[in-house]
Design an enzyme around this catalytic site. Sequence first.
Site, mmCIF file in Angstrom:
data_model
loop_
_atom_site.group_PDB
_atom_site.id
_atom_site.type_symbol
_atom_site.label_atom_id
_atom_site.label_comp_id
_atom_site.label_asym_id
_atom_site.label_seq_id
_atom_site.Cartn_x
_atom_site.Cartn_y
_atom_site.Cartn_z
ATOM 1 N N TRP A 147 0.797 1.820 3.238
ATOM 2 C CA TRP A 147 0.227 2.231 4.526
ATOM 3 C C TRP A 147 -0.755 3.377 4.358
ATOM 4 C CZ3 TRP A 147 0.441 6.888 7.220
ATOM 5 C CH2 TRP A 147 0.020 6.842 8.551
ATOM 6 N N HIS A 148 -0.434 4.270 3.402
ATOM 7 C CA HIS A 148 -1.290 5.434 3.211
ATOM 8 C C HIS A 148 -2.654 5.067 2.644
ATOM 9 C CE1 HIS A 148 2.247 7.933 3.983
ATOM 10 N NE2 HIS A 148 1.391 8.917 4.175
ATOM 11 N N GLY A 149 -2.739 3.990 1.924
ATOM 12 C CA GLY A 149 -4.055 3.629 1.420
ATOM 13 C C GLY A 149 -4.031 2.423 0.521
#
Lengths: 375, 467
Positions: free
Chosen positions: B327-329
């Site tokens: 989700w963060h990247g």
Amino acid sequence: MGYKRFVKAIVVFIVLFLPANYAAWELHTKRFFEGYDNAVMGDLARLGYMPEYGVHKGSPEGRHPGLIHYNNYHGQPVDMVVIGDSFSMGVGGGEHAFFQEHIILNSDKKDFTVLSLITPKGPKPETIWPLLNSGIIEKIKPEYLLLESGERGCIENYGLRPADEGATDTIDNLDATLVKGGRLSESERRGIAAGEGKRPFFRFMTFANLKYPLYKALYKITDRPPGARVYKARLDRPMFNTRYPKTLLYLDADIEKMSLVSEANVAMLNRNLNVLADALSEKGINLYFMPPPDKYGLYAPYIKDNDLPVSPFFVLMRKQQRRYGFIDTQAILSEALKEGVMDLYHQDDTHWSSKAPEWIFSNFRFEPLPGPQGE
Amino acid sequence: MLFNSFEFILFFLPIVVGVYFFLNQRRLTVASRAWLVFASFFFYGWWNVAYLPILAGSVLFNFAFGSGLSSSRQSSVDVRRRKGVLVLGLCANLAVLGYFKYYNFFVENMGRVFPMGLEFHNLILPLGISFFTFQQITYLVDSYYGKTREYDFLNYALFVSFFPQLIAGPIVHHSEMMPQFARVRNKIIHYENVAKGMVLFSIGLAKKVLIADNLSAYVHACFDVADTLVFDQAWAASLAYTLQLYYDFSGYSDMALGAGLLFNIRIPVNFYSPHKALNIREFWRRWHITLGRFLMDYIYIPLGGSRAGNVRTYYNLLFTFFIAGLWHGAGWLYIIWGSMHGLALVVHRMWERAGLRMPKAPAWALTFLFVNTMLVIFRATTPEDALKVLKGMAGLSGFEADFYVMKLSNWEERFMGVAFLLLFAKNSVQIKEGLKPTWARCLLVMILIGASLMSMSSVSEFLYFNF
């Protein structure tokens, strides 16, 4: 106080804070970013919040046609390539603001040309190796390569680690080395100093509004206020044609960076320059090294009651065995000061005026290097 | 528009607050909510008007699907059909998010294994898409399970687009937000909330511009510019980034909470002194709390949580935090970071199950060091940069340097020391809760605001804007 009054107090504060800052900016702070009495502030006057020391440097009066910046370079052979720091950017102002012009004017050769490169990493070995390894220097075919590095940056640029690191680096073309092709225009300098391009409308909101009155008060008490970047000193004779002819301003780094100067570091610097000189001489290029002296060190003999040490950099440099040419700027300019030359350095700036290179290059000649130099 | 910008603080926020309560005072409550939606879309479109259709489309699509799911629960619609609608809705949301965020990552990595001839697309990630997508996924899922009420469109649009939390969270839940927009009592200005909102906002602003931004140059020099870092440099760089990320992200969250409170809207707390945590589970209850809540409620528990035996529990934890990393990247370093946190949670669970205990001081140190070290992986833009810093921290690059790409001055070292010590002070939420309106506190807030405004001479993006 109740919450409503709490809120109102903060709102009133913000509403008053903005115009107060605007007023402070317009009335005093702006002057030392954009000029005082039509004088562009030198870096010392700006860093020290001292607009009263601003010096008229005059408008640049064009450039000698023999001085070529990268954006005017079309592949023609040149006699000398100069790679340097801010001293190479003509910040002195006035007629023949670039020291490179004085090299041309004092050259025995007619139509002597100098290509001046401003590179992101500055005058370091990491800049030279790619130019050498990629054949770019050979194509330019200079007879001389002059590395110019201000005294206080010399050890960091050359004296902390062997220059062999990065000795195999290459680049595709000369573009990759460059930040800009020449000097900034006066309006660019003023604009950058005034923070334009960042927050053009709100640049009046700045800590400088507080620092200006603060430092104004502190400098009345001491010449070296805590946290200040600029130190003051009293000279024993007038040395500047300004309102305060006996006041010397210099950067705190002139003192702090002295701690890097040691026999070992200067020896490393010399070794690295010799390595570069050998590599360049294989291509028929003579390496010259020119460290403009720190303002403090140059004027130190004239400071009244000076309790600070003086850097041994030039003393140590003179003892080195060199295979490159060394321009002993401190020795030459010290003579100029003894002769009573005024405004050798700008009073409000860490950089020299055009008088300094004029003096240096009327007393120094570039010649092909025969063999090892030095004592 | 950034929270730490003059246009937001001096123009946008006061105007939006002023008009909102003006309309409410005239009992034009529909108009006031519409005004907030308009202002929120304006806020979003300030960056790039091209983003607006994505946000608007997402809101319309999810409201339609969610309302449909909610109303069909009461009718005799076939369960399988309803499930199909839910799956379709989830897939549509994830497809949009997946395309913008992960398409190029997919092309790059699949191309190494199975050359498919796909080309990279020149994609710009719409701001906040991860946040508003996750928020609406919760709405769809809850609508399916009948946990949503009949919300009107304006309240729903406001729940998704409310500008304080739109761009970078906190990830809000419909059940905690939409009733607040509907509550009559919230239509009147409450000076206590305004005061507390201002205090929170000013603390958040100071965290961002006075602390986080002053660390960014050093972090950049060490992580992105330096070729090698020796022991002390590497540790200073990692600590500087840990501090920078915390003050940047928690500062933003404080500003979001503060801005929301001006409207009498309580946005959930997202940070609660995470670096005081004594174990990794406690850390995730204090760090990015709303993300942790989402992961738990919508991934971990649906997978079975801890109900299906040890091995399954460990798998659920690892998978959940694999998703957290993703989700963060779109990058392997983020995935590794998330997975390592998953692994740490597994180890912590094993430790607890074995009945083992650790004194507080070493427990804190271990937790902090783990989080700090993993953030090196999180921050690095390439595996080489991560290794460079980690090697330095392990002492494998030596203990003395000839050359420092950027050396901390004495002042900067002290500054970092103070920033580190402040981690253990009262946090902004505690300060806000305990706020009494005194002249001393008022003066402190004025100093914070004044110093922050003067530091805002250049705009800096929040780190979490990339998500």
